[in-house]
Motif scaffolding. Structure first.
Motif, mmCIF file in Angstrom:
data_model
loop_
_atom_site.group_PDB
_atom_site.id
_atom_site.type_symbol
_atom_site.label_atom_id
_atom_site.label_comp_id
_atom_site.label_asym_id
_atom_site.label_seq_id
_atom_site.Cartn_x
_atom_site.Cartn_y
_atom_site.Cartn_z
ATOM 1 N N UNK A 116 -10.951 -7.787 2.113
ATOM 2 C CA UNK A 116 -11.837 -8.904 1.762
ATOM 3 C C UNK A 116 -11.755 -9.207 0.271
ATOM 4 N N UNK A 117 -11.617 -8.159 -0.545
ATOM 5 C CA UNK A 117 -11.510 -8.378 -1.981
ATOM 6 C C UNK A 117 -10.146 -8.965 -2.366
ATOM 7 N N UNK A 118 -9.109 -8.624 -1.624
ATOM 8 C CA UNK A 118 -7.807 -9.235 -1.887
ATOM 9 C C UNK A 118 -7.896 -10.752 -1.736
ATOM 10 N N UNK A 119 -8.565 -11.199 -0.693
ATOM 11 C CA UNK A 119 -8.697 -12.638 -0.472
ATOM 12 C C UNK A 119 -9.704 -13.267 -1.426
ATOM 13 N N UNK A 120 -10.730 -12.517 -1.819
ATOM 14 C CA UNK A 120 -11.674 -13.027 -2.823
ATOM 15 C C UNK A 120 -10.968 -13.278 -4.152
ATOM 16 N N UNK A 121 -10.066 -12.370 -4.520
ATOM 17 C CA UNK A 121 -9.316 -12.548 -5.763
ATOM 18 C C UNK A 121 -8.460 -13.806 -5.705
ATOM 19 N N UNK A 122 -7.762 -13.983 -4.591
ATOM 20 C CA UNK A 122 -6.951 -15.183 -4.431
ATOM 21 C C UNK A 122 -7.800 -16.439 -4.515
ATOM 22 N N UNK A 168 -19.307 -9.827 -8.519
ATOM 23 C CA UNK A 168 -20.224 -8.823 -9.047
ATOM 24 C C UNK A 168 -19.464 -7.813 -9.895
ATOM 25 N N UNK A 169 -18.275 -7.438 -9.436
ATOM 26 C CA UNK A 169 -17.481 -6.416 -10.125
ATOM 27 C C UNK A 169 -16.939 -6.930 -11.452
ATOM 28 N N UNK A 170 -16.367 -8.131 -11.421
ATOM 29 C CA UNK A 170 -15.770 -8.717 -12.633
ATOM 30 C C UNK A 170 -15.927 -10.232 -12.583
ATOM 31 N N UNK A 171 -16.997 -10.764 -13.160
ATOM 32 C CA UNK A 171 -17.248 -12.202 -13.070
ATOM 33 C C UNK A 171 -16.268 -13.079 -13.839
ATOM 34 N N UNK A 172 -15.575 -12.528 -14.849
ATOM 35 C CA UNK A 172 -14.800 -13.395 -15.751
ATOM 36 C C UNK A 172 -13.321 -13.044 -15.884
ATOM 37 N N UNK A 173 -12.813 -12.143 -15.057
ATOM 38 C CA UNK A 173 -11.381 -11.774 -15.073
ATOM 39 C C UNK A 173 -10.956 -10.943 -16.275
ATOM 40 N N UNK A 174 -11.844 -10.647 -17.198
ATOM 41 C CA UNK A 174 -11.426 -9.959 -18.428
ATOM 42 C C UNK A 174 -11.927 -8.531 -18.530
ATOM 43 N N UNK A 207 -0.862 -14.219 -14.918
ATOM 44 C CA UNK A 207 -1.277 -13.138 -15.823
ATOM 45 C C UNK A 207 -2.739 -12.781 -15.619
ATOM 46 N N UNK A 208 -3.596 -13.797 -15.499
ATOM 47 C CA UNK A 208 -5.022 -13.549 -15.275
ATOM 48 C C UNK A 208 -5.255 -12.904 -13.916
ATOM 49 N N UNK A 209 -4.476 -13.321 -12.934
ATOM 50 C CA UNK A 209 -4.592 -12.748 -11.596
ATOM 51 C C UNK A 209 -4.229 -11.267 -11.620
ATOM 52 N N UNK A 210 -3.154 -10.910 -12.316
ATOM 53 C CA UNK A 210 -2.747 -9.512 -12.394
ATOM 54 C C UNK A 210 -3.754 -8.676 -13.170
ATOM 55 N N UNK A 211 -4.360 -9.256 -14.187
ATOM 56 C CA UNK A 211 -5.401 -8.542 -14.925
ATOM 57 C C UNK A 211 -6.596 -8.262 -14.021
ATOM 58 N N UNK A 212 -6.992 -9.249 -13.219
ATOM 59 C CA UNK A 212 -8.097 -9.044 -12.291
ATOM 60 C C UNK A 212 -7.755 -7.953 -11.292
ATOM 61 N N UNK A 249 -8.540 -2.469 -9.353
ATOM 62 C CA UNK A 249 -7.900 -1.175 -9.143
ATOM 63 C C UNK A 249 -8.694 -0.060 -9.816
ATOM 64 N N UNK A 250 -9.091 -0.261 -11.050
ATOM 65 C CA UNK A 250 -9.841 0.770 -11.781
ATOM 66 C C UNK A 250 -11.165 1.074 -11.081
ATOM 67 N N UNK A 251 -11.866 0.020 -10.685
ATOM 68 C CA UNK A 251 -13.139 0.217 -9.981
ATOM 69 C C UNK A 251 -12.931 0.935 -8.645
#
Length: 251
Positions: free
Chosen positions: A200-206, A160-166, A122-127, A132-134
């Motif tokens: 690169x961001x896809x792998x950063x999220x993972x 930098x874009x979203x430090x806390x997943x929320x 759930x947290x991963x999908x929120x991130x 996506x919005x950015x």
């Protein structure tokens, strides 16, 4: 980090003129490991790899390809904003990735996303929604820019874009003048998320979830790229290998 100085355009052109080996000209040194692996899939491995230190340098060298037209040289580059604009006629002999960059093709053709633990899904999908919005905002801003040398500004790290997943970082949002993108742009990006959003961001999220405190094992984004690269059965990477094979055969 390597202190090795990147050769100039003139130095690389001179090297290509003297080369007796088939050569793959790629963008940067960060991609060398990936293309060495793909080169190992070619029928002939007697192929040199020449990194250029960046996309703009590769294009400058490509503009001078007539100077080494008798050599077996193949150019490979990330699609980047051409993903949305289309490839110009004068670049169509370059092999481009299918997604935004080579990491997109590695990610999309793998099952690496399944490494996320169920408790983190759930947290991963929120991130992913925040990113996506950015990204959709940056794409709208890029499309609205009428300057000749416009760039798609999507290199920021997810920390930098979203430090806390929320939420999107308020300071970052203020700095870039963020505003909510329209629904059509969100849907456009989301419909091919793993090809459109920078790899690169896809792998950063993972990696954020795969390296969190308390996990049995920890994976950096580079670890995850290597695992996904070597999983096998990736049609997008096989397409790149086939394109390299075909161009090297006729160059």
């Amino acid at each position: 980090m390597s202190n090795r100085v990147t050769p100039s355009v003139q130095e690389i052109v001179s090297t290509l003129k003297r080369s007796s080996l088939p050569t793959l000209v790629i963008e940067g040194s960060d991609d060398v490991y990936i293309y060495r692996y793909l080169k190992s899939k070619l029928s002939s491995r007697v192929v040199s790899i020449q990194p250029c230190g960046g996309r703009s340098t590769l294009f400058k060298i490509h503009d001078r390809k007539h100077e080494f037209a008798d050599k077996n040289i193949v150019f490979i580059a990330d699609k980047d904003s051409y993903r949305f604009d289309g490839i110009p006629d004068d670049r169509k002999d370059i092999i481009f990735t299918e997604g935004y960059c080579i990491e997109n093709d590695i990610y999309q053709g793998s099952t690496i996303h399944s490494f996320i633990d169920e408790e983190d899904s759930s947290s991963f999908e929120l991130l992913r929604t925040l990113i996506l919005r950015w990204y959709a905002f940056e794409l709208e801003r890029y499309n609205a820019n009428q300057s000749e040398n416009k760039t798609l500004e999507v290199s920021a790290h997810i920390n930098v874009i979203s430090p806390d997943n929320t939420q999107l970082c308020p300071l970052f949002s203020q700095r870039i003048g963020f505003r909510e993108p329209n629904t059509q742009t969100l849907e456009f990006v989301a419909n091919a998320y793993d090809s459109n959003v920078r790899g690169k961001q896809l792998f950063q999220m993972l990696s954020r979830f795969m390296s969190k405190k308390g996990r049995f094992s920890s994976f950096s984004d580079k670890n995850l790229v290597e695992i996904a690269l070597k999983q096998g059965g990736n049609d997008l990477l096989q397409r790149l290998v086939c394109d390299m094979e075909n161009k090297l055969a006729v160059a």
